[in-house]
Enzyme design. Structure first.
Site, PDB file in Angstrom:
ATOM      1  N   GLU A  88      21.389 -27.029-108.706  1.00  0.00           N
ATOM      2  CA  GLU A  88      22.071 -28.281-108.357  1.00  0.00           C
ATOM      3  C   GLU A  88      23.305 -28.460-109.226  1.00  0.00           C
ATOM      4  O   GLU A  88      23.376 -27.922-110.342  1.00  0.00           O
ATOM      5  CB  GLU A  88      21.084 -29.445-108.585  1.00  0.00           C
ATOM      6  CG  GLU A  88      21.666 -30.818-108.292  1.00  0.00           C
ATOM      7  CD  GLU A  88      20.617 -31.931-108.212  1.00  0.00           C
ATOM      8  OE1 GLU A  88      19.446 -31.694-108.590  1.00  0.00           O
ATOM      9  OE2 GLU A  88      20.987 -33.043-107.785  1.00  0.00           O
ATOM     10  N   ASN A 112      17.867 -34.958 -98.790  1.00  0.00           N
ATOM     11  CA  ASN A 112      16.981 -34.700 -99.929  1.00  0.00           C
ATOM     12  C   ASN A 112      16.405 -36.020-100.427  1.00  0.00           C
ATOM     13  O   ASN A 112      17.139 -37.001-100.587  1.00  0.00           O
ATOM     14  CB  ASN A 112      17.779 -34.052-101.070  1.00  0.00           C
ATOM     15  CG  ASN A 112      17.002 -34.029-102.377  1.00  0.00           C
ATOM     16  OD1 ASN A 112      16.099 -33.219-102.546  1.00  0.00           O
ATOM     17  ND2 ASN A 112      17.313 -34.936-103.297  1.00  0.00           N
ATOM     18  N   GLU A 113      15.128 -36.030-100.677  1.00  0.00           N
ATOM     19  CA  GLU A 113      14.460 -37.219-101.231  1.00  0.00           C
ATOM     20  C   GLU A 113      15.007 -38.499-100.596  1.00  0.00           C
ATOM     21  O   GLU A 113      15.461 -39.419-101.297  1.00  0.00           O
ATOM     22  CB  GLU A 113      14.567 -37.253-102.770  1.00  0.00           C
ATOM     23  CG  GLU A 113      13.811 -36.107-103.415  1.00  0.00           C
ATOM     24  CD  GLU A 113      13.557 -36.241-104.908  1.00  0.00           C
ATOM     25  OE1 GLU A 113      14.089 -37.157-105.556  1.00  0.00           O
ATOM     26  OE2 GLU A 113      12.799 -35.395-105.437  1.00  0.00           O
ATOM     27  N   TYR A 159       6.637 -32.604-109.365  1.00  0.00           N
ATOM     28  CA  TYR A 159       6.966 -32.232-110.745  1.00  0.00           C
ATOM     29  C   TYR A 159       5.737 -32.392-111.640  1.00  0.00           C
ATOM     30  O   TYR A 159       4.935 -33.312-111.464  1.00  0.00           O
ATOM     31  CB  TYR A 159       8.106 -33.102-111.281  1.00  0.00           C
ATOM     32  CG  TYR A 159       9.455 -32.651-110.750  1.00  0.00           C
ATOM     33  CD1 TYR A 159      10.094 -31.553-111.296  1.00  0.00           C
ATOM     34  CD2 TYR A 159      10.068 -33.296-109.680  1.00  0.00           C
ATOM     35  CE1 TYR A 159      11.314 -31.098-110.809  1.00  0.00           C
ATOM     36  CE2 TYR A 159      11.287 -32.859-109.182  1.00  0.00           C
ATOM     37  CZ  TYR A 159      11.907 -31.755-109.758  1.00  0.00           C
ATOM     38  OH  TYR A 159      13.106 -31.310-109.277  1.00  0.00           O
ATOM     39  N   GLU A 162      11.129 -28.407-104.554  1.00  0.00           N
ATOM     40  CA  GLU A 162      11.340 -28.772-105.965  1.00  0.00           C
ATOM     41  C   GLU A 162       9.974 -28.809-106.624  1.00  0.00           C
ATOM     42  O   GLU A 162       9.094 -29.575-106.208  1.00  0.00           O
ATOM     43  CB  GLU A 162      12.028 -30.126-106.104  1.00  0.00           C
ATOM     44  CG  GLU A 162      13.493 -30.070-105.743  1.00  0.00           C
ATOM     45  CD  GLU A 162      14.255 -31.366-106.035  1.00  0.00           C
ATOM     46  OE1 GLU A 162      13.885 -32.101-106.971  1.00  0.00           O
ATOM     47  OE2 GLU A 162      15.221 -31.628-105.290  1.00  0.00           O
ATOM     48  N   GLN A 218      14.933 -25.963-112.353  1.00  0.00           N
ATOM     49  CA  GLN A 218      16.032 -25.362-111.623  1.00  0.00           C
ATOM     50  C   GLN A 218      16.384 -24.039-112.291  1.00  0.00           C
ATOM     51  O   GLN A 218      15.979 -23.805-113.418  1.00  0.00           O
ATOM     52  CB  GLN A 218      17.223 -26.285-111.619  1.00  0.00           C
ATOM     53  CG  GLN A 218      16.967 -27.629-110.943  1.00  0.00           C
ATOM     54  CD  GLN A 218      18.238 -28.430-110.695  1.00  0.00           C
ATOM     55  OE1 GLN A 218      19.349 -28.001-110.954  1.00  0.00           O
ATOM     56  NE2 GLN A 218      18.051 -29.650-110.197  1.00  0.00           N
TER      57      GLN A 218
HETATM   58  O1  AHR Z   1      15.744 -31.687-110.025  1.00  0.00           O
HETATM   59  C1  AHR Z   1      16.254 -32.893-110.490  1.00  0.00           C
HETATM   60  C2  AHR Z   1      16.135 -34.003-109.459  1.00  0.00           C
HETATM   61  O2  AHR Z   1      14.798 -34.268-109.189  1.00  0.00           O
HETATM   62  C3  AHR Z   1      16.698 -33.707-108.098  1.00  0.00           C
HETATM   63  O3  AHR Z   1      18.065 -33.924-108.026  1.00  0.00           O
HETATM   64  C4  AHR Z   1      15.978 -34.670-107.219  1.00  0.00           C
HETATM   65  O4  AHR Z   1      15.854 -34.213-105.892  1.00  0.00           O
HETATM   66  C5  AHR Z   1      14.647 -34.859-107.918  1.00  0.00           C
HETATM   67  O5  AHR Z   1      14.322 -36.187-108.067  1.00  0.00           O
END
Ligand code: AHR
Length: 492
Positions: free
Chosen positions: A25, A172-173, A240, A296, A345
């Protein structure tokens, strides 16, 4: 002694190579400095792409790269990133540190990077602040080979032939930074936008990805499948691994045994989360036409002290390598439904595979997990089972042993096992059904749970040959060290 059974007769599903993808990103030093330094940089580069990083990612077997975001994608206007550099618009990267984005890395540069890496491109379009026309024109610009305003503009900018666009995400999101939408509103918006993501040639059928749920938001999956399943190829989950909570995530390098186990258990939870989302998807899509994507995933720790909080720069320890091994084993096991995953990432941001400092680069423990696991790419998953104890943690149960096994077209079997125990070696007896074993080779990644590589000590954590096993008639008997990832290659 733990028992480990692998059944080479039970061929389950193809492990799509794209499960081993990365995400990059416009955030902190991921694109700029990490992947791209510009043609005029003193850092060795080819057309602006760092040579050291490109070589490392190729060796790791990177199959697909996601770009340009993340949250950045829903604020990105692709036309700002094409044409002569001096004319490119400068913008504020509002999500990530408020820094100036000069758009020197745009569409042409991304495809150049993918060409150098030999990987597939996965692009995310702007739904949150972009128009249907803008998204539609981007796809035309990238993929149309004939005469049209966008194809002509591409030619004017130096690229005659269209590129092959493998994957394209519509936002995205969109439940959060991509527009704060509710699932029904997004499902309808998705249907509208995706209509204009055209296939301009039979050689390039664009695989369309819809924004999926945040972690355990099962209602999002329900509504998307109910209202938009016919228009998507994949639905993208984000998950995450957080050791504590979002307010206090915890240090990447300083943690005790309790935090070590909590973090691993939080990572392991993705298994049950995936299963629950798949149950919902299967109800609406019993033929399993729509894939699950995890575009992600990875650990999110506190930033390194003294670094810009908006840059999400974190170190990476043996604990992260185990998170990667747990996750990749879990993705392999779900490869009947999971088509692609992208760790967040690639470089210098969150759970990276490499870190850079000026011209210097260091590979992280996570890099070595990816490199060990690359043998699974495009293999067939085998039925397998390992006995294991569970460790109780504040984040749920964590098995001490976790594995997956696959077979290649020559009949060679690959098994990746991780021992999550911080202190105890595990004795494992592995048996392969109906098998006469010819030879076994093995590789290991192991270190203290909080060990990590630095620019001064680059090889503190790296793979080595593993020899603490004996070959048996139908498998092997091994002592799997505490806090380790081991790969066995079994010739029959
Ligand atoms: O990876 C960092 C951020 O995490 C990304 O930009 C977003 O899609 C997520 O919340």
């Amino acid at each position: 002694m733990e028992k480990y059974l692998i059944n080479p007769n039970q061929k389950m599903s193809k492990i799509c190579k794209d499960i081993y993808g990365n995400f990059s990103e416009h955030l902190g030093r991921c694109i700029y400095e990490g992947l791209f330094v510009g043609k005029d940089s003193e850092i060795p580069n080819v057309n602006g792409m760092r040579k050291d990083v490109v070589e490392a990612l190729k060796d790791m077997g990177l199959p697909v790269l996601r770009w340009p975001g993340g949250c950045f994608a829903d604020e990105y206007h692709w036309k700002d990133g094409i044409g002569p550099l001096e004319n490119r618009k400068k913008m504020i990267n509002t999500h990530w540190g408020g820094v100036t984005e000069d758009n020197s890395f745009g569409t042409h540069e991304f495809f150049e990077l993918c060409e150098q890496l030999g990987c597939d491109p996965y692009i995310t379009g702007n739904v949150g602040s972009g128009t249907v026309q803008e998204m539609s024109e981007w796809v035309e610009y990238m993929t149309f080979g004939g005469e049209s305003p966008m194809a002509n503009l591409r030619r004017q900018n130096g690229r005659e032939e269209p590129w092959k666009l493998t994957y394209f995400a519509v936002g995205n999101e969109n439940w959060g930074c991509g527009g704060c939408m509710d699932p029904v509103f997004y499902a309808n918006t998705y249907r509208r936008y995706q209509t204009y993501v055209r296939n301009y040639s039979n050689d390039n059928r664009v695989y369309k990805v819809a924004c999926g749920p945040n972690a355990e938001d099962y209602n999002w999956t329900e509504e998307l499948m109910k209202n938009a399943r016919w228009h998507m190829n994949g639905l993208a989950l984000h998950y995450y691994t957080i050791t504590h909570d979002w307010g206090h995530k915890g240090s990447a390098t300083e943690f005790d045994e309790k935090e070590y186990y909590d973090c691993l258990a939080a990572a392991y939870k993705i298994d049950s989360i995936i299963s629950r989302h798949l149950e919902i998807m299967n109800r609406y899509d019993p033929d399993k036409r729509v894939d699950l994507i995890v575009d992600e995933w990875g650990t999110w720790h506190d930033v390194e002290p003294g670094t810009n909080p908006g840059f999400l720069y974190q170190q990476n320890t043996m604990r992260d390598a185990i998170v990667a091994a747990l996750s990749l084993n879990i993705f392999n096991k779900h490869s009947d439904r999971i088509r692609m995953c992208n760790i967040a990432q690639t470089i210098n941001v969150l759970q990276s595979v490499a870190l850079t400092d000026g011209a210097d680069m260091v590979l992280t423990p996570t890099y070595y997990t990816f490199k060990m696991f690359k043998d699974h790419q495009e293999n067939t998953l085998l039925g397998s089972y390992i006995t294991s104890e569970n460790i109780d943690t504040a984040k749920g149960k964590l098995p001490t042993l976790c594995e997956s096994a696959s077979i290649d077209e020559n009949g060679v079997v690959y098994s990746t096992i991780t021992n999550t125990s911080a202190t105890e070696m595990k004795e494992v007896l592995c048996q392969l059904a109906d098998t006469q074993v010819k030879s076994v080779k093995a590789e290991i990644l192991t270190a203290k749970m909080d060990a990590f590589n630095t620019f001064d000590s680059k090889d503190a954590v790296k793979t080595a040959e593993f020899t603490d096993f004996e070959v048996t008639a139908d498998g092997f008997k091994a002592n799997i060290p505490a806090c380790s990832v081991v790969k066995f290659v079994i010739e029959r």
